[in-house]
Design a protein around this motif. Structure first.
Motif, PDB file in Angstrom:
ATOM      1  N   UNK A 126      72.442 -38.509  30.912  1.00  0.00           N
ATOM      2  CA  UNK A 126      73.490 -37.162  31.216  1.00  0.00           C
ATOM      3  C   UNK A 126      73.353 -36.352  30.213  1.00  0.00           C
ATOM      4  N   UNK A 127      73.075 -36.480  28.831  1.00  0.00           N
ATOM      5  CA  UNK A 127      72.449 -35.405  27.460  1.00  0.00           C
ATOM      6  C   UNK A 127      71.759 -34.266  27.954  1.00  0.00           C
ATOM      7  N   UNK A 128      70.514 -35.280  28.899  1.00  0.00           N
ATOM      8  CA  UNK A 128      69.079 -34.704  28.893  1.00  0.00           C
ATOM      9  C   UNK A 128      69.510 -33.542  30.234  1.00  0.00           C
ATOM     10  N   UNK A 129      70.597 -34.326  31.381  1.00  0.00           N
ATOM     11  CA  UNK A 129      70.634 -33.157  32.841  1.00  0.00           C
ATOM     12  C   UNK A 129      71.574 -32.126  32.138  1.00  0.00           C
ATOM     13  N   UNK A 130      72.199 -32.739  30.925  1.00  0.00           N
ATOM     14  CA  UNK A 130      73.812 -31.269  30.360  1.00  0.00           C
ATOM     15  C   UNK A 130      72.660 -30.278  29.967  1.00  0.00           C
ATOM     16  N   UNK A 131      71.643 -30.936  28.941  1.00  0.00           N
ATOM     17  CA  UNK A 131      70.867 -29.674  28.855  1.00  0.00           C
ATOM     18  C   UNK A 131      70.240 -28.782  29.269  1.00  0.00           C
ATOM     19  N   UNK A 132      69.421 -30.012  30.518  1.00  0.00           N
ATOM     20  CA  UNK A 132      68.706 -29.228  31.605  1.00  0.00           C
ATOM     21  C   UNK A 132      69.297 -28.178  32.769  1.00  0.00           C
ATOM     22  N   UNK A 133      70.812 -28.416  32.656  1.00  0.00           N
ATOM     23  CA  UNK A 133      71.883 -27.462  33.426  1.00  0.00           C
ATOM     24  C   UNK A 133      71.564 -26.083  32.637  1.00  0.00           C
ATOM     25  N   UNK A 134      72.367 -26.429  31.622  1.00  0.00           N
ATOM     26  CA  UNK A 134      72.407 -25.411  30.749  1.00  0.00           C
ATOM     27  C   UNK A 134      71.608 -24.459  30.457  1.00  0.00           C
ATOM     28  N   UNK A 135      69.713 -24.871  30.929  1.00  0.00           N
ATOM     29  CA  UNK A 135      68.890 -23.905  30.692  1.00  0.00           C
ATOM     30  C   UNK A 135      68.529 -23.162  32.090  1.00  0.00           C
ATOM     31  N   UNK A 136      68.922 -24.536  32.626  1.00  0.00           N
ATOM     32  CA  UNK A 136      69.006 -23.489  34.600  1.00  0.00           C
ATOM     33  C   UNK A 136      69.808 -22.531  33.967  1.00  0.00           C
ATOM     34  N   UNK A 137      71.110 -22.379  33.712  1.00  0.00           N
ATOM     35  CA  UNK A 137      72.631 -21.560  33.832  1.00  0.00           C
ATOM     36  C   UNK A 137      71.690 -20.380  33.393  1.00  0.00           C
ATOM     37  N   UNK A 138      71.350 -20.232  31.670  1.00  0.00           N
ATOM     38  CA  UNK A 138      70.774 -19.310  31.481  1.00  0.00           C
ATOM     39  C   UNK A 138      68.973 -18.628  31.491  1.00  0.00           C
ATOM     40  N   UNK A 139      67.941 -19.345  32.590  1.00  0.00           N
ATOM     41  CA  UNK A 139      67.877 -19.470  33.211  1.00  0.00           C
ATOM     42  C   UNK A 139      67.941 -18.165  34.595  1.00  0.00           C
ATOM     43  N   UNK A 140      69.134 -18.500  34.654  1.00  0.00           N
ATOM     44  CA  UNK A 140      69.652 -17.788  36.172  1.00  0.00           C
ATOM     45  C   UNK A 140      70.122 -16.248  35.894  1.00  0.00           C
ATOM     46  N   UNK A 141      71.502 -16.311  34.464  1.00  0.00           N
ATOM     47  CA  UNK A 141      71.785 -15.537  34.239  1.00  0.00           C
ATOM     48  C   UNK A 141      70.398 -14.563  33.689  1.00  0.00           C
ATOM     49  N   UNK A 142      69.242 -15.265  33.414  1.00  0.00           N
ATOM     50  CA  UNK A 142      68.604 -13.928  33.387  1.00  0.00           C
ATOM     51  C   UNK A 142      68.059 -13.005  34.436  1.00  0.00           C
ATOM     52  N   UNK A 143      68.061 -14.150  35.245  1.00  0.00           N
ATOM     53  CA  UNK A 143      67.186 -13.586  36.670  1.00  0.00           C
ATOM     54  C   UNK A 143      68.456 -12.084  36.912  1.00  0.00           C
ATOM     55  N   UNK A 144      69.596 -12.666  36.782  1.00  0.00           N
ATOM     56  CA  UNK A 144      70.625 -11.612  37.416  1.00  0.00           C
ATOM     57  C   UNK A 144      70.451 -10.875  36.911  1.00  0.00           C
ATOM     58  N   UNK A 145      70.567 -10.667  35.423  1.00  0.00           N
ATOM     59  CA  UNK A 145      70.508  -9.663  34.885  1.00  0.00           C
ATOM     60  C   UNK A 145      69.078  -8.656  35.512  1.00  0.00           C
ATOM     61  N   UNK A 146      67.889  -9.636  35.124  1.00  0.00           N
ATOM     62  CA  UNK A 146      66.734  -8.375  35.372  1.00  0.00           C
ATOM     63  C   UNK A 146      66.713  -7.672  37.369  1.00  0.00           C
ATOM     64  N   UNK A 147      66.814  -8.973  38.127  1.00  0.00           N
ATOM     65  CA  UNK A 147      67.350  -8.708  39.260  1.00  0.00           C
ATOM     66  C   UNK A 147      68.182  -7.623  39.631  1.00  0.00           C
ATOM     67  N   UNK A 148      69.343  -7.869  39.214  1.00  0.00           N
ATOM     68  CA  UNK A 148      70.474  -7.686  39.848  1.00  0.00           C
ATOM     69  C   UNK A 148      71.130  -6.070  39.175  1.00  0.00           C
ATOM     70  N   UNK A 149      72.181  -6.857  38.267  1.00  0.00           N
ATOM     71  CA  UNK A 149      72.671  -6.140  37.235  1.00  0.00           C
ATOM     72  C   UNK A 149      71.768  -4.839  36.909  1.00  0.00           C
ATOM     73  N   UNK A 150      70.253  -4.582  35.935  1.00  0.00           N
ATOM     74  CA  UNK A 150      69.699  -3.459  35.597  1.00  0.00           C
ATOM     75  C   UNK A 150      69.656  -2.276  36.605  1.00  0.00           C
ATOM     76  N   UNK A 151      70.130  -2.644  38.013  1.00  0.00           N
ATOM     77  CA  UNK A 151      69.323  -1.593  38.709  1.00  0.00           C
ATOM     78  C   UNK A 151      71.121  -1.185  38.825  1.00  0.00           C
TER      79      UNK A 151
END
Lengths: 298, 358
Positions: A61-86
């Motif tokens: 469980x703990x690893x999965x949660x950390x993994x998901x948090x990492x995915x959400x941070x990566x997602x935020x980065x992609x959203x900013x990069x691809x969408x918000x910035x423009x």
């Protein structure tokens, strides 16, 4: 009377669950003025990813949660990069529509990656009725709901400390106050947006865990965004305490209406009652209960 | 040099105030009408008329309605699905009760009923603004759908809760329900849409349309120069709901034939129509058509490419489709936030000078 208290309490608890979703909205709206419709889908996506990590990769469980948090941070980065910035400096409605587009993308992506069947999420949150409450006060409450309330309280305390005491928190508040002024004292808007979307991604994960444990991880999870909207307008788009208290008011109002009003009008009130309640509040306070006063100049 | 107004002199006021003062605009509109009524029915087969042209025209009408409210008057509404449902149920009740009136008067009547409902739900707009209003209009969406599900009177107490359009004729041809011929349906809908598109263009440039635009640009300033917000906002809600109600009536009676409120008029309809006007162009009659065309055609194209072209299985194709639609919308908003109508405007500027750069 016991019944009334029971209904009220379970309404309060359900309201806290709504608040968890509304919190993510408030964070993003405060920091970037974006009304993020994708928050509900983000909760679904986070929960799907968590279940996927646990079931398909067999992570603890703990690893999965950390993994998901990492995915959400990566997602935020992609959203900013691809969408918000423009989309800087666009009208709010354009940004809002873009987040609806984002919601579609995430929905499709989640389904393609993890499949669209209903999944059970069990990370060891206690289930069933609380025996202690049942024995002492003769009141029926789900353990899960108490747990959710406690989590929400912890989350709010964490967020309050994060916002008030840390360097990043101060920068966030500066950005929320005035984009240009924040830029001029050397705060990077792009970094702040990544951080704020990451934080609300994590909040979405918490909401996704709670709702997923309650009713399984499935598409309808993304519809809780629609539940959180009346909470938002009731509490005010810019207020964290507003999201919590608004959620409680909506939760209690909804449950009471369902129990005491529902039988007279044929039930299924929960679809619209919250909206009508919020609307009634808005007629007296157009900026919501705790929203910043709207000052208009010509 | 193609689109040049030089040399077109106006000798009287009537010419000066014409709906399309520039000759080229008139030719384009006349050509579009000839294509719509002459070429399209001859060229396209029944499938195309039924699966593409009918939804395109009906959604154009709905998009026109929402554009009046959101594009011209600046009030964001997410209640379109609910108002379409009002139009659909109104025309259903009217068709059952007064079939002798004829179909077009019934559609207009149901538009008027929707206008009344719409102005009622528009009342909060006098107090609430921006996103608070957008969320508040969701109240009408959920409340209306709930009402049509729960109150038996609306669907004449049948067991399924569905409404089915009774066959109605016009000039001896069946035009509603599944028995109607696509050709007759197409002519009916195209006529209504063409007439009301011209009406919308006319309203928008007149006094009332200017009032709406003043409110949109800045409501306090508009109030100070003497625009009455109560009348301007409520009339925008009423006119917009009138159009959306008619679109809902046609959507149910002519295109679907039978409808169930939770499926046919859910919140995704509201978003779809809102996307149409954003992608087409806010505050533009032409934009409503372009946006509707884009969003009706694109999913069909995508599905055909994915399922027929690559042999993807349909469940996966549905996921890819929704993802692509979302991505395209985002790309579109980034590239041209003012919509397709803006591209047309730029093209006209270029054509005015062509072949010279300046």
């Amino acid at each position: 009377m016991t019944f009334f208290i029971e209904v009220t309490l379970s309404g309060l608890m359900a309201g806290v669950m709504y608040s968890l979703v509304a919190l993510g909205f408030v964070l993003i709206f405060k920091a970037s003025g974006i009304f993020n419709f994708a928050q509900g889908v983000m909760a679904l996506f986070a929960a799907l990813t968590l279940v996927g990590f646990m079931d398909e990769f067999g992570m603890p469980i703990w690893l999965a949660i950390i993994g998901t948090i990492a995915v959400m941070i990566a997602l935020a980065w992609v959203i900013e990069r691809v969408m918000l910035r423009h989309l800087v400096n666009q009208e709010p409605i354009i940004l809002f529509m873009a987040t609806i587009g984002l919601a579609y993308v995430l929905e499709g992506l989640g389904d393609i990656l993890w499949g669209s069947d209903v999944k059970m999420l069990d990370i060891g949150i206690p289930q069933g009725a609380s025996d202690w409450m049942l024995d002492t006060f003769d009141i029926y409450i789900e353990k899960l709901e108490i747990f959710a309330a406690a989590t929400a309280a912890t989350l709010v305390i964490f967020l309050a400390i994060f916002f008030q005491k840390t360097r990043i928190g101060r920068a966030l508040r500066a950005v929320a106050d005035d984009h240009q002024a924040a830029l001029s004292v050397g705060i990077s808007l792009h970094t702040i947006w990544v951080i704020v979307w990451s934080v609300s991604g994590i909040v979405a994960l918490v909401a996704g865990i709670m709702w997923g444990s309650k009713s399984g991880v499935q598409f309808s999870l993304s519809l809780i965004a629609l539940k959180a909207l009346p909470v938002l307008i009731l509490g005010g788009f810019t207020s964290v305490p507003g999201a919590i208290i608004g959620g409680m008011i909506i939760g209690v109002g909804e449950k009471l209406a369902e129990v005491y009003l529902g039988p007279f009008v044929g039930g299924a009130l929960e679809n619209w009652f919250a909206y009508m309640l919020a609307l009634a509040f808005l007629l007296f306070r157009p900026q919501g209960l705790f929203g910043e006063r709207i000052i208009e100049r010509v | 040099m193609i689109y040049r107004e030089t040399g077109q002199f106006k000798a009287n006021y009537a010419d000066d105030q014409a709906l399309f003062p520039i000759a080229q605009d008139r030719y384009v509109v006349i050509a579009a009408l000839i294509v719509a009524f002459g070429v399209v029915p001859m060229v396209l087969n029944q499938y195309w008329l039924n699966a593409i042209m009918l939804p395109f025209l009906i959604y154009s009408l709905a998009a026109l309605g929402l554009n009046i409210l959101t594009g011209y008057c600046g009030q964001v509404s997410l209640g379109t699905g609910g108002f379409m449902a009002v139009g659909a149920f109104a025309v259903y009740k009217l068709m059952v009760a007064f079939p002798e009136l004829g179909f077009i008067p019934l559609v207009i009547l149901s538009g008027l009923i929707t206008a009344a409902v719409g102005s009622l739900f528009g009342l909060p707009s006098l107090r609430i603004k921006g996103f608070y209003l957008a969320v508040a209009t969701l109240a009408s969406q959920f409340f209306l759908i709930w009402l049509f599900n729960k109150v038996g009177w609306f669907f004449n107490y049948n067991a399924t809760g569905m409404i089915t359009s009774p066959p109605m004729t016009m000039f001896g041809v069946i035009i509603t329900g599944p028995e109607g011929s696509p050709m007759a349906k197409y002519f009916l809908v195209a006529t209504i849409v063409a007439v009301f598109a011209l009406v919308a263009k006319n309203i928008a440039r007149g006094r009332i349309g200017r009032n709406w635009m003043a409110i949109r640009d800045m409501d306090i300033a508009a109030e100070l120069i003497g625009v009455r917000p109560l009348i301007a906002k409520l009339s925008a809600f009423a006119v917009s709901s009138f159009y959306i109600g008619m679109a809902g009536a046609l959507y149910f009676a002519v295109w679907l034939g039978s409808a169930e409120p939770t499926e046919a008029f859910d919140i995704n309809q509201s978003f779809l129509v809102l996307f149409m006007i954003i992608i087409g162009g806010l505050g533009s009659v032409l934009g409503s058509f372009l946006g509707a065309g884009f969003l009706v055609l694109m999913p069909i194209l995508l599905k055909n490419i994915l399922v027929d072209g690559f042999g993807t299985d349909s469940a996966l194709a549905a996921h890819i489709e929704i993802m692509t639609v979302g991505a395209l919308i985002i790309i579109f908003l980034i590239v041209e936030p003012h919509g397709l109508a803006r591209l047309w405007r730029i093209a006209k500027e270029k054509l005015r000078l062509w072949p010279f750069p300046y």
